[in-house]
Motif scaffolding. Structure first.
Motif, PDB file in Angstrom:
ATOM      1  N   THR A   1       0.837  -1.197   0.000  1.00 26.90           N
ATOM      2  CA  THR A   1       0.000   0.000   0.000  1.00 26.90           C
ATOM      3  C   THR A   1       0.875   1.252   0.000  1.00 26.90           C
ATOM      4  N   VAL A   2       0.732   2.059  -1.036  1.00 28.11           N
ATOM      5  CA  VAL A   2       1.551   3.259  -1.225  1.00 28.11           C
ATOM      6  C   VAL A   2       0.658   4.484  -1.080  1.00 28.11           C
ATOM      7  N   VAL A   3       1.009   5.373  -0.162  1.00 27.00           N
ATOM      8  CA  VAL A   3       0.239   6.599   0.037  1.00 27.00           C
ATOM      9  C   VAL A   3       0.541   7.576  -1.093  1.00 27.00           C
ATOM     10  N   ALA A   4      -0.504   8.078  -1.743  1.00 25.07           N
ATOM     11  CA  ALA A   4      -0.364   9.008  -2.858  1.00 25.07           C
ATOM     12  C   ALA A   4       0.351  10.291  -2.404  1.00 25.07           C
ATOM     13  N   PRO A   5       1.115  10.916  -3.328  1.00 21.50           N
ATOM     14  CA  PRO A   5       1.267  10.541  -4.734  1.00 21.50           C
ATOM     15  C   PRO A   5       2.342   9.487  -4.993  1.00 21.50           C
ATOM     16  N   GLY A   6       3.112   9.123  -3.955  1.00 18.11           N
ATOM     17  CA  GLY A   6       4.158   8.122  -4.121  1.00 18.11           C
ATOM     18  C   GLY A   6       5.494   8.705  -4.528  1.00 18.11           C
ATOM     19  N   THR A   7       5.493   9.971  -4.919  1.00 22.89           N
ATOM     20  CA  THR A   7       6.737  10.625  -5.344  1.00 22.89           C
ATOM     21  C   THR A   7       7.477  11.291  -4.189  1.00 22.89           C
ATOM     22  N   GLN A   8       6.887  11.239  -2.982  1.00 24.30           N
ATOM     23  CA  GLN A   8       7.575  11.801  -1.826  1.00 24.30           C
ATOM     24  C   GLN A   8       8.875  11.038  -1.574  1.00 24.30           C
ATOM     25  N   ARG A   9       9.968  11.775  -1.348  1.00 25.41           N
ATOM     26  CA  ARG A   9      11.294  11.163  -1.306  1.00 25.41           C
ATOM     27  C   ARG A   9      11.837  11.112   0.126  1.00 25.41           C
ATOM     28  N   ARG A  10      12.586  10.031   0.412  1.00 23.06           N
ATOM     29  CA  ARG A  10      13.107   9.807   1.752  1.00 23.06           C
ATOM     30  C   ARG A  10      14.528   9.219   1.689  1.00 23.06           C
ATOM     31  N   HIS A  11      15.301   9.507   2.748  1.00 30.78           N
ATOM     32  CA  HIS A  11      16.622   8.906   2.929  1.00 30.78           C
ATOM     33  C   HIS A  11      16.482   7.772   3.942  1.00 30.78           C
ATOM     34  N   PHE A  12      16.339   6.557   3.471  1.00 35.52           N
ATOM     35  CA  PHE A  12      16.134   5.408   4.356  1.00 35.52           C
ATOM     36  C   PHE A  12      17.471   4.939   4.917  1.00 35.52           C
ATOM     37  N   THR A  13      17.525   4.803   6.260  1.00 35.97           N
ATOM     38  CA  THR A  13      18.801   4.558   6.942  1.00 35.97           C
ATOM     39  C   THR A  13      18.668   3.380   7.897  1.00 35.97           C
TER      40      THR A  13
END
Length: 288
Positions: A190-202
């Motif tokens: 399940t992907v919360v819209a819009p899906g283009t939000q960017r993150r630095h996963f650590t």
């Protein structure tokens, strides 16, 4: 360090338990204060003194005065904070004030787990949710305590931590743990819209290594701890190579993430060493 006692608030939680593990391995006498709202006894580490209690009552806990407090024991969810405003204020404002006063009165170094949300969307992220606002306000207050009362402090900023012991169910589930659980159960991600939000996963191991170094050697504000790899939520979901479902957009959902790890890199040589892609690949390999 003469005083080997260290207190971790939220020590039975996801990141806190990994930090306790590191401190015990470094031969520190480690105490955890946790109300178990999101922490769990299943996260307990051998050799840690676990105290069930709230940070509001930190002045009354029965342990030797520690040399350092790692303050991780706050409310820590963005979208859910709109539904939990009273709880957010009680934990992140009133509770942290109690921790600050305890630290000031006993000359304890405070290491604060700030939130990178305050840097997102060009600095607008600090006001996008009750959670983000309280966390950003606390960093301002800690800096002022340093100026007003000579409080010794160091402020870190985490970037989207993942790894073992993440919460995978309910309103407090974290993204990678949620995707992992959905994948293992053969459910659509399940992907919360819009899906283009960017993150630095650590990875949590990288976070804890940086957090430990800041605790031992860091002073002041600005210790960003995050991976330089940046992905959109859709890109992360697509790593699992399975079916996706889009969910409606949510309040407080910041679009960008601004990373600055220069202090940790320049002072300690710290950098994130673990890859989200490799972590996801290991999930796929174990599941299939």
């Amino acid at each position: 360090m003469n005083n080997k006692h260290i207190l971790v608030t939220g020590g039975a939680g996801f990141i806190g338990s990994h930090l306790c593990e590191k401190l015990v391995s470094e031969k520190f006498i480690t105490h955890s204060l946790d109300n178990y709202s999101t922490g769990s006894a299943s996260n307990h580490v051998n050799g840690v003194n676990y105290i069930v209690g709230d940070i509001l009552d930190i002045a009354n806990i029965d342990i030797p005065i520690p040399s350092i407090i790692f303050h991780l024991g706050e409310y820590a969810r963005v979208e859910q904070s709109f539904e939990d405003v009273a709880r957010v204020m009680q934990s992140n404002i009133v509770g942290t004030q109690a921790v600050l006063e305890f630290s000031r009165q006993h000359n304890i170094k405070l290491v604060y787990a700030g939130s990178s949300t305050k840097f997102s969307d060009g600095g607008l992220g600090r006001n996008l949710s009750p959670y983000a606002w309280t966390k950003a306000s606390n960093t301002d207050l800690i800096i002022n305590y340093g100026d007003w009362f000579n409080l010794r402090y160091a402020i870190t900023y985490f970037y989207n931590v993942y790894g073992p012991r993440e919460i995978s169910e309910g309103n407090y589930a974290t993204l990678i743990a949620l995707f992992k659980q959905q994948y293992e159960k053969n459910l659509p991600l399940t992907v919360v819209a819009p899906g283009t939000q960017r993150r630095h996963f650590t990875h949590v191991s990288d976070i804890v290594e940086g957090l430990f170094r800041v605790g031992m050697e860091g002073e002041g504000d600005g210790y960003g701890l995050g991976s330089t790899d940046c992905y959109s939520i859709l890109e992360v979901a697509e790593m699992f190579k399975t079916e996706l479902i889009m969910l409606p957009e949510r309040l407080g959902n910041r679009m960008s993430s601004q990373l600055d790890v220069s202090r940790a890199k320049n002072e300690f040589g710290w950098h994130a060493q673990r890859s989200l892609k490799h972590y996801v690949e290991s999930i796929i390999t174990r599941t299939n």
